[in-house]
Design a protein around this motif. Structure first.
Motif, mmCIF file in Angstrom:
data_model
loop_
_atom_site.group_PDB
_atom_site.id
_atom_site.type_symbol
_atom_site.label_atom_id
_atom_site.label_comp_id
_atom_site.label_asym_id
_atom_site.label_seq_id
_atom_site.Cartn_x
_atom_site.Cartn_y
_atom_site.Cartn_z
ATOM 1 N N GLN A 71 0.858 -1.184 0.000
ATOM 2 C CA GLN A 71 0.000 0.000 0.000
ATOM 3 C C GLN A 71 0.899 1.241 0.000
ATOM 4 O O GLN A 71 1.924 1.262 0.677
ATOM 5 C CB GLN A 71 -0.850 -0.048 1.278
ATOM 6 C CG GLN A 71 -2.077 0.794 1.292
ATOM 7 C CD GLN A 71 -3.173 0.319 0.365
ATOM 8 O OE1 GLN A 71 -3.412 -0.862 0.169
ATOM 9 N NE2 GLN A 71 -3.849 1.273 -0.205
ATOM 10 N N MET A 72 0.543 2.278 -0.761
ATOM 11 C CA MET A 72 1.301 3.531 -0.737
ATOM 12 C C MET A 72 0.688 4.439 0.327
ATOM 13 O O MET A 72 -0.514 4.685 0.312
ATOM 14 C CB MET A 72 1.262 4.212 -2.112
ATOM 15 C CG MET A 72 2.045 3.473 -3.158
ATOM 16 S SD MET A 72 2.222 4.379 -4.708
ATOM 17 C CE MET A 72 0.550 4.426 -5.290
ATOM 18 N N ARG A 73 1.503 4.913 1.241
ATOM 19 C CA ARG A 73 1.007 5.746 2.335
ATOM 20 C C ARG A 73 0.739 7.183 1.911
ATOM 21 O O ARG A 73 -0.264 7.763 2.261
ATOM 22 C CB ARG A 73 2.027 5.764 3.476
ATOM 23 C CG ARG A 73 2.108 4.461 4.198
ATOM 24 C CD ARG A 73 3.086 4.582 5.363
ATOM 25 N NE ARG A 73 3.891 3.377 5.377
ATOM 26 C CZ ARG A 73 5.206 3.329 5.386
ATOM 27 N NH1 ARG A 73 5.905 4.436 5.426
ATOM 28 N NH2 ARG A 73 5.838 2.190 5.376
ATOM 29 N N SER A 74 1.641 7.736 1.143
ATOM 30 C CA SER A 74 1.585 9.167 0.863
ATOM 31 C C SER A 74 0.485 9.601 -0.102
ATOM 32 O O SER A 74 -0.038 10.691 0.020
ATOM 33 C CB SER A 74 2.928 9.648 0.337
ATOM 34 O OG SER A 74 3.244 8.988 -0.867
ATOM 35 N N ARG A 75 0.127 8.761 -1.067
ATOM 36 C CA ARG A 75 -0.841 9.232 -2.055
ATOM 37 C C ARG A 75 -1.968 8.244 -2.352
ATOM 38 O O ARG A 75 -2.659 8.360 -3.340
ATOM 39 C CB ARG A 75 -0.141 9.624 -3.344
ATOM 40 C CG ARG A 75 0.582 8.497 -4.025
ATOM 41 C CD ARG A 75 1.206 8.998 -5.287
ATOM 42 N NE ARG A 75 1.269 7.909 -6.247
ATOM 43 C CZ ARG A 75 1.919 7.960 -7.353
ATOM 44 N NH1 ARG A 75 2.552 9.045 -7.688
ATOM 45 N NH2 ARG A 75 1.924 6.942 -8.171
#
Length: 136
Positions: A71-75
């Motif tokens: 999972q990408m946290r920032s976007r």
């Protein structure tokens, strides 16, 4: 015949398929026939991992070393990161999607030890050569 060329793409292809084309300025059958691709792939040419140039669109044949989805946290969204090798050189591959579930199918196919052809644009990330490929 002329009337058919003026037919809206939403009517011919359906709204879901016509939407992305309309974003490119293509709204009718005639416009679709006059729309040409930005580039042509050369599926017969396989590049050597040792000689990849930044910005180049390449196809390489390599063995999967590892692949993981996260999972990408920032976007938001998810990314599949894989490393492939020719036995001498490694190449990092990155695939993006809106949801991790979309990438799980690709992760299952990219099992360590499997050979494959991989196509994408060569870039650099944190000092390493990589190929970034969008996935829907």
């Amino acid at each position: 015949m002329t009337d058919r060329l003026r037919e809206p793409l939403a009517k011919v292809l359906g709204a879901r398929s016509a939407g992305p084309l309309e974003a490119l300025g293509v709204s009718d059958v005639g416009g679709l026939l006059a729309h040409y691709p930005r580039r042509y792939g050369d599926p017969g040419r396989v590049s050597d991992l040792a000689g990849l140039a930044l910005g180049e669109h390449v196809t390489v044949m390599a063995r999967v070393a590892r692949a993981t989805v996260r999972q990408m946290r920032s976007r938001g969204g998810a990314m599949l990161q894989a490393v492939v090798t020719d036995g001498h050189h490694d190449l990092s591959l990155t695939f993006f999607a809106k949801r991790p579930g979309v990438l799980r199918h690709h992760e299952d196919r990219l099992r360590p030890g499997r050979m494959g052809l991989f196509t994408g644009v060569v870039g650099a990330y944190r000092g390493s050569v990589s190929s970034r490929t969008p996935t829907t």
